[in-house]
Design an enzyme around this catalytic site. Structure first.
Site, PDB file in Angstrom:
ATOM      1  N   LYS A 128      93.375  88.836  87.726  1.00 38.50           N
ATOM      2  CA  LYS A 128      92.821  87.488  87.858  1.00 38.50           C
ATOM      3  C   LYS A 128      91.427  87.515  88.469  1.00 38.50           C
ATOM      4  O   LYS A 128      90.626  86.632  88.190  1.00 38.50           O
ATOM      5  CB  LYS A 128      93.768  86.551  88.589  1.00 38.50           C
ATOM      6  CG  LYS A 128      94.026  86.837  90.028  1.00 38.50           C
ATOM      7  CD  LYS A 128      94.943  85.751  90.583  1.00 38.50           C
ATOM      8  CE  LYS A 128      95.707  86.231  91.798  1.00 38.50           C
ATOM      9  NZ  LYS A 128      94.929  87.007  92.770  1.00 38.50           N
ATOM     10  N   ARG A 152      99.946  80.180  97.196  1.00 40.92           N
ATOM     11  CA  ARG A 152     100.947  81.213  96.946  1.00 40.92           C
ATOM     12  C   ARG A 152     102.366  80.705  97.138  1.00 40.92           C
ATOM     13  O   ARG A 152     103.315  81.372  96.761  1.00 40.92           O
ATOM     14  CB  ARG A 152     100.735  82.374  97.921  1.00 40.92           C
ATOM     15  CG  ARG A 152      99.810  83.402  97.363  1.00 40.92           C
ATOM     16  CD  ARG A 152      99.886  84.621  98.232  1.00 40.92           C
ATOM     17  NE  ARG A 152      99.433  85.783  97.482  1.00 40.92           N
ATOM     18  CZ  ARG A 152      98.899  86.841  98.045  1.00 40.92           C
ATOM     19  NH1 ARG A 152      98.771  86.906  99.336  1.00 40.92           N
ATOM     20  NH2 ARG A 152      98.518  87.853  97.305  1.00 40.92           N
ATOM     21  N   ARG A 187      92.117 101.665  97.540  1.00 38.99           N
ATOM     22  CA  ARG A 187      92.124 100.649  98.572  1.00 38.99           C
ATOM     23  C   ARG A 187      93.312 100.897  99.482  1.00 38.99           C
ATOM     24  O   ARG A 187      94.371 101.299  99.014  1.00 38.99           O
ATOM     25  CB  ARG A 187      92.216  99.247  97.944  1.00 38.99           C
ATOM     26  CG  ARG A 187      91.155  98.361  98.494  1.00 38.99           C
ATOM     27  CD  ARG A 187      90.819  97.143  97.731  1.00 38.99           C
ATOM     28  NE  ARG A 187      91.932  96.305  97.309  1.00 38.99           N
ATOM     29  CZ  ARG A 187      91.767  95.291  96.476  1.00 38.99           C
ATOM     30  NH1 ARG A 187      90.575  95.012  95.998  1.00 38.99           N
ATOM     31  NH2 ARG A 187      92.781  94.566  96.125  1.00 38.99           N
ATOM     32  N   ARG A 198     105.007  92.906  97.954  1.00 36.24           N
ATOM     33  CA  ARG A 198     104.187  91.790  97.484  1.00 36.24           C
ATOM     34  C   ARG A 198     104.765  91.145  96.232  1.00 36.24           C
ATOM     35  O   ARG A 198     104.774  89.934  96.084  1.00 36.24           O
ATOM     36  CB  ARG A 198     102.779  92.284  97.132  1.00 36.24           C
ATOM     37  CG  ARG A 198     101.849  92.246  98.284  1.00 36.24           C
ATOM     38  CD  ARG A 198     100.437  92.397  97.779  1.00 36.24           C
ATOM     39  NE  ARG A 198      99.569  92.697  98.897  1.00 36.24           N
ATOM     40  CZ  ARG A 198      98.435  93.355  98.803  1.00 36.24           C
ATOM     41  NH1 ARG A 198      98.036  93.796  97.634  1.00 36.24           N
ATOM     42  NH2 ARG A 198      97.718  93.571  99.862  1.00 36.24           N
TER      43      ARG A 198
END
Ligand SMILES: [Zn+2]
Length: 207
Positions: free
Chosen positions: A14, A85, A155, A166
Site C-alpha cells: 500500500k 486499524r 528493517r 501483526r
C-alpha cells in the site's frame, strides 16, 4: 479534492500505491508507520513496542494524526496509509476529519505477504527495495544495491515472528473497520497482485 483511506495487510504494497496515487493526483501521503518512526523523541517503551510489532495506543496515534491533518498541505486531498486499524480508530477518525471520500481495501493471500516481508531488503542509501525470496526483485549481488552500490539492510521489524503477530491482529481488527465503511458505501475491495493492475483499478474507482 479527494481524501482516501488505504487499508491493506502488512506487505500488501500500500506504500507503493500511495506514492503512485500521490503523484498522479497531487495528494499528501500520510503514513502512520512513518509518523511513528519519525518521532525521534518517543520514549523507550514506545520504541520497543514498535520494534515488537505491538500496536500503539490509539490516543497517541490520534494526537499525531490530528497534528498532521491540521497542516495546510492537505487541502488538495490526502491518502491515509495504515489507519484506521480498528473500529475504535475508525470512529475516532470521524471526530478528527469528516470528509473521507473513498476507502480502498487491498486483499492479498497470507503466504504471498509472508514472502514479501521476510525477504525484504532495503538500500541504506537510496531506499530502493529488493526481495531475496522473490526472483524478479532480487539484487544482482546479495547485499549490494544495483543502483548505487550501497549496502542493503533488513528493517529491524521484518521478522517472521513480528509478521505472524501483526497479521493475526490485523485480520481480527480489520474486519469491523471494513464493515464500518461498507455501511457508509465508501468501501472498494481489490484482490489483484500486480502493482500496475492494482493502480489502474484504483484510478478507475476514483473516476
Ligand atoms: Zn541504492
Amino acid at each position: 479534492m479527494k481524501n482516501l483511506i488505504l487499508i491493506a495487510p502488512p506487505g500488501a504494497g500500500k506504500g507503493t500505491q500511495a506514492k503512485m496515487l500521490c503523484k498522479k493526483y497531487n495528494l499528501v501521503h500520510i503514513s502512520i508507520g512513518d509518523l511513528l518512526r519519525s518521532q525521534t523523541d518517543l520514549n523507550e517503551s514506545l520504541k520497543e513496542k514498535i520494534k515488537k510489532g505491538v500496536l500503539i495506543d490509539d490516543n497517541i496515534i490520534f494526537e499525531l494524526l490530528k497534528n498532521r491533518l491540521n497542516k495546510d498541505d492537505i487541502k488538495n486531498g490526502f491518502i491515509l496509509d495504515g489507519f484506521p486499524r480498528n473500529l475504535n480508530q475508525a470512529i475516532g477518525l470521524e471526530n478528527i476529519i469528516k470528509n473521507i471520500d473513498v476507502v480502498i481495501y487491498l486483499e492479498v493471500p497470507k503466504k504471498e505477504l509472508e514472502n514479501r516481508i521476510i525477504g525484504r531488503i532495503i538500500c541504506s542509501n537510496c531506499g530502493h527495495v529488493y526481495n531475496s525470496l522473490i526472483e524478479k526483485l532480487r539484487p544482482t549481488n546479495n547485499d549490494i544495491c544495483d543502483i548505487c552500490n550501497s549496502k542493503l539492510e533488513k528493517r529491524i521489524d521484518d521478522t517472521l515472528e513480528v509478521f505472524e503477530k501483526r497479521y493475526d491482529t490485523y485480520i481480527k481488527e480489520t474486519q469491523p473497520v471494513l464493515e464500518f465503511y461498507k455501511k457508509q458505501e465508501k468501501l472498494y475491495t481489490i484482490n489483484l497482485l500486480d502493482k500496475d493492475e492494482i493502480f489502474n483499478e484504483i484510478v478507475r474507482i476514483l473516476k
